[in-house]
Scaffold this motif. Structure first.
Motif, PDB file in Angstrom:
ATOM      1  N   PRO A 240       0.820  -1.212   0.000  1.00 26.26           N
ATOM      2  CA  PRO A 240       0.000   0.000   0.000  1.00 26.26           C
ATOM      3  C   PRO A 240       0.854   1.262   0.000  1.00 26.26           C
ATOM      4  CG  PRO A 240      -0.047  -1.062   2.158  1.00 26.26           C
ATOM      5  CD  PRO A 240       0.653  -2.000   1.227  1.00 26.26           C
ATOM      6  N   LEU A 241       0.326   2.288  -0.616  1.00 24.61           N
ATOM      7  CA  LEU A 241       0.973   3.592  -0.690  1.00 24.61           C
ATOM      8  C   LEU A 241      -0.063   4.646  -0.333  1.00 24.61           C
ATOM      9  CD1 LEU A 241       3.159   5.672  -1.598  1.00 24.61           C
ATOM     10  CD2 LEU A 241       2.222   5.448  -3.916  1.00 24.61           C
ATOM     11  N   SER A 242       0.285   5.535   0.584  1.00 30.66           N
ATOM     12  CA  SER A 242      -0.644   6.595   0.979  1.00 30.66           C
ATOM     13  C   SER A 242       0.026   7.951   0.803  1.00 30.66           C
ATOM     14  CB  SER A 242      -1.061   6.395   2.442  1.00 30.66           C
ATOM     15  OG  SER A 242      -2.066   7.317   2.806  1.00 30.66           O
ATOM     16  N   LEU A 243      -0.661   8.865   0.161  1.00 31.04           N
ATOM     17  CA  LEU A 243      -0.199  10.258   0.059  1.00 31.04           C
ATOM     18  C   LEU A 243      -0.860  11.037   1.182  1.00 31.04           C
ATOM     19  CD1 LEU A 243      -0.352  11.018  -3.771  1.00 31.04           C
ATOM     20  CD2 LEU A 243       1.390   9.784  -2.465  1.00 31.04           C
ATOM     21  N   ILE A 244      -0.056  11.673   2.020  1.00 29.40           N
ATOM     22  CA  ILE A 244      -0.587  12.401   3.162  1.00 29.40           C
ATOM     23  C   ILE A 244      -0.158  13.857   3.094  1.00 29.40           C
ATOM     24  CG2 ILE A 244      -0.648  10.331   4.596  1.00 29.40           C
ATOM     25  CD1 ILE A 244       1.904  11.257   5.948  1.00 29.40           C
ATOM     26  N   GLY A 245      -0.813  14.696   3.876  1.00 28.63           N
ATOM     27  CA  GLY A 245      -0.520  16.121   3.845  1.00 28.63           C
ATOM     28  C   GLY A 245      -1.505  16.858   2.951  1.00 28.63           C
ATOM     29  N   GLY A 246      -1.497  18.160   3.079  1.00 27.81           N
ATOM     30  CA  GLY A 246      -2.486  18.983   2.394  1.00 27.81           C
ATOM     31  C   GLY A 246      -2.432  18.918   0.884  1.00 27.81           C
ATOM     32  N   LEU A 247      -1.288  18.523   0.326  1.00 28.49           N
ATOM     33  CA  LEU A 247      -1.135  18.507  -1.127  1.00 28.49           C
ATOM     34  C   LEU A 247      -1.291  17.104  -1.709  1.00 28.49           C
ATOM     35  CD1 LEU A 247      -0.521  20.617  -3.317  1.00 28.49           C
ATOM     36  CD2 LEU A 247       1.913  20.131  -3.011  1.00 28.49           C
ATOM     37  N   GLY A 248      -1.482  16.104  -0.852  1.00 28.31           N
ATOM     38  CA  GLY A 248      -1.536  14.730  -1.340  1.00 28.31           C
ATOM     39  C   GLY A 248      -2.586  14.509  -2.412  1.00 28.31           C
ATOM     40  N   ALA A 249      -3.792  15.019  -2.191  1.00 21.95           N
ATOM     41  CA  ALA A 249      -4.881  14.796  -3.151  1.00 21.95           C
ATOM     42  C   ALA A 249      -4.591  15.422  -4.506  1.00 21.95           C
ATOM     43  CB  ALA A 249      -6.186  15.347  -2.585  1.00 21.95           C
ATOM     44  N   ALA A 250      -3.816  16.507  -4.528  1.00 21.20           N
ATOM     45  CA  ALA A 250      -3.527  17.198  -5.784  1.00 21.20           C
ATOM     46  C   ALA A 250      -2.714  16.330  -6.744  1.00 21.20           C
ATOM     47  CB  ALA A 250      -2.777  18.501  -5.499  1.00 21.20           C
ATOM     48  N   TYR A 251      -1.986  15.364  -6.211  1.00 23.16           N
ATOM     49  CA  TYR A 251      -1.125  14.531  -7.054  1.00 23.16           C
ATOM     50  C   TYR A 251      -1.793  13.242  -7.532  1.00 23.16           C
ATOM     51  CZ  TYR A 251       3.300  17.101  -6.623  1.00 23.16           C
ATOM     52  OH  TYR A 251       4.297  18.034  -6.730  1.00 23.16           O
ATOM     53  N   LEU A 252      -2.963  12.929  -7.036  1.00 21.96           N
ATOM     54  CA  LEU A 252      -3.550  11.627  -7.339  1.00 21.96           C
ATOM     55  C   LEU A 252      -3.732  11.397  -8.837  1.00 21.96           C
ATOM     56  CD1 LEU A 252      -6.205  11.215  -4.498  1.00 21.96           C
ATOM     57  CD2 LEU A 252      -3.968  10.109  -4.724  1.00 21.96           C
ATOM     58  N   ASP A 253      -4.100  12.423  -9.574  1.00 22.48           N
ATOM     59  CA  ASP A 253      -4.329  12.265 -11.016  1.00 22.48           C
ATOM     60  C   ASP A 253      -3.036  12.228 -11.818  1.00 22.48           C
ATOM     61  OD1 ASP A 253      -7.068  12.220 -10.681  1.00 22.48           O
ATOM     62  OD2 ASP A 253      -7.298  14.376 -11.028  1.00 22.48           O
ATOM     63  N   TRP A 254      -1.896  12.445 -11.170  1.00 22.41           N
ATOM     64  CA  TRP A 254      -0.633  12.541 -11.890  1.00 22.41           C
ATOM     65  C   TRP A 254       0.325  11.413 -11.537  1.00 22.41           C
ATOM     66  CZ3 TRP A 254      -1.283  15.957 -15.564  1.00 22.41           C
ATOM     67  CH2 TRP A 254      -2.243  16.960 -15.355  1.00 22.41           C
ATOM     68  N   LEU A 255      -0.134  10.453 -10.736  1.00 26.05           N
ATOM     69  CA  LEU A 255       0.717   9.337 -10.354  1.00 26.05           C
ATOM     70  C   LEU A 255       0.867   8.347 -11.497  1.00 26.05           C
ATOM     71  CD1 LEU A 255      -0.609   8.494  -6.765  1.00 26.05           C
ATOM     72  CD2 LEU A 255       1.444   9.806  -7.365  1.00 26.05           C
ATOM     73  N   PRO A 256       2.032   7.711 -11.611  1.00 30.21           N
ATOM     74  CA  PRO A 256       2.153   6.574 -12.543  1.00 30.21           C
ATOM     75  C   PRO A 256       1.127   5.506 -12.192  1.00 30.21           C
ATOM     76  CG  PRO A 256       4.317   7.285 -11.763  1.00 30.21           C
ATOM     77  CD  PRO A 256       3.304   8.036 -10.940  1.00 30.21           C
ATOM     78  N   GLN A 257       0.775   4.685 -13.151  1.00 29.91           N
ATOM     79  CA  GLN A 257      -0.342   3.748 -12.996  1.00 29.91           C
ATOM     80  C   GLN A 257      -0.161   2.810 -11.808  1.00 29.91           C
ATOM     81  OE1 GLN A 257      -1.269   1.576 -16.564  1.00 29.91           O
ATOM     82  NE2 GLN A 257      -3.013   0.511 -15.657  1.00 29.91           N
ATOM     83  N   ASP A 258       1.062   2.267 -11.617  1.00 29.72           N
ATOM     84  CA  ASP A 258       1.249   1.308 -10.531  1.00 29.72           C
ATOM     85  C   ASP A 258       1.136   1.977  -9.164  1.00 29.72           C
ATOM     86  OD1 ASP A 258       3.596   2.741 -10.882  1.00 29.72           O
ATOM     87  OD2 ASP A 258       4.913   1.038 -10.478  1.00 29.72           O
ATOM     88  N   MET A 259       1.584   3.228  -9.055  1.00 35.56           N
ATOM     89  CA  MET A 259       1.451   3.960  -7.794  1.00 35.56           C
ATOM     90  C   MET A 259      -0.013   4.296  -7.527  1.00 35.56           C
ATOM     91  SD  MET A 259       4.803   6.417  -8.169  1.00 35.56           S
ATOM     92  CE  MET A 259       4.348   7.484  -6.806  1.00 35.56           C
TER      93      MET A 259
END
Length: 285
Positions: A240-259
């Motif tokens: 599992p991988l979790s993006l945390i912090g106020g900016l985490g959600a902003a990157y969700l659409d820009w992650l490589p497919q496996d991430m």
């Protein structure tokens, strides 16, 4: 919990500190100001002592011998951890850097990785009893993909656009107009703190959603840094991988497919993680 026993958890960061005592009568919390023991040791110790004192008063008990885990910004080596431990009115304290509790809280104790994306940034991974982090070195030397890094990078791109080194975009036009051109941006950057740069991050994320080429390039570059950081930590897409912090959600659409496929919402906060580590520490005593 063993009847009659308490534990203390502290999440001390650059924007604020939270204190928690978990005991037979329930949980008591206190919130105070920032506590970074590297950039302002004396100021951080004042906050920590005040918070622990207020916690003891609210609980109505002497907490001197209560097992505690303090996860604090700025604990960059064992020497600082030792210095903090000796300065606190606690006899049984585990001192960790703040990323350790954030990792534990976000994954609820499971193996996996987190990327912290706020004003600054870090990546961390847990595998069994081992945990390791990379990054988190501040804007001057790192903090890639962070809010501060995004803001500074966007302003740099605006300068390039103004001087013909890059094509202009709606984002660079807005930044140049707002600051009054090149001189205004240079003047702003001269006195800006990381938080001032980071204040631009939501605007940059929104511009990327609107296909602004400079904003898109920055979000992709930030995601690329995350991949390199996770690779250095030997993270596998099966974890599992979790993006945390106020900016985490902003990157969700820009992650490589496996991430993106491995991403899970954080299960809890850094304070939850510090509490878990405090209970673990108590059990080891």
């Amino acid at each position: 919990m063993i009847p009659g026993e308490r534990v203390i958890a502290v999440d001390g960061g650059g924007s604020g500190s939270r204190f928690l005592c978990d005991g037979p009568a329930g949980r008591v919390t206190v919130e105070l100001g920032p506590a970074n023991v590297y950039t302002d040791f004396d100021g951080a110790l004042r906050v920590l002592r005040d918070g622990l004192g207020q916690l003891a008063r609210d609980v109505g008990a002497d907490l001197t011998f209560t097992p505690a885990c303090l996860a604090l910004a700025g604990v960059i080596d064992a020497g600082i951890a030792d210095r903090v431990r000796r300065a606190l009115p606690l006899r049984h304290a585990r001192i960790e850097e703040d990323w350790r509790a954030a990792l534990e809280g976000a994954l609820d104790g499971r193996d996996g990785a987190v990327v912290g994306l706020g004003t600054g940034s870090f990546a961390a991974r847990k595998s069994g009893d081992a945990a390791r982090a990379v990054g988190g070195h501040g804007l001057r030397l790192g903090d890639e993909a962070s809010g501060a890094w995004l803001g500074r990078s966007a302003l740099s791109r605006a300068l390039h656009a103004a001087e013909g080194l890059a094509d202009a975009s709606p984002l660079t036009d807005v930044l140049l107009d707002r600051h009054g051109g090149v001189a205004g941006i240079v003047g702003f950057a001269r006195d800006a703190a990381p938080a001032d740069f980071a204040a631009l991050a939501p605007e940059i994320a929104a511009a990327a959603g609107g296909d602004d080429p400079h904003a898109v390039a920055l979000l992709r570059e930030g995601a690329g840094y995350m991949r390199r950081a996770l690779s250095a930590l030997r993270w596998a897409p099966s974890e599992p991988l979790s993006l945390i912090g106020g900016l985490g959600a902003a990157y969700l659409d820009w992650l490589p497919q496996d991430m993106a496929a491995a991403h899970v919402p954080p299960a809890g906060t850094a304070l939850d993680g510090a509490l878990r580590l405090a209970h673990e520490f108590r059990g080891q005593r």
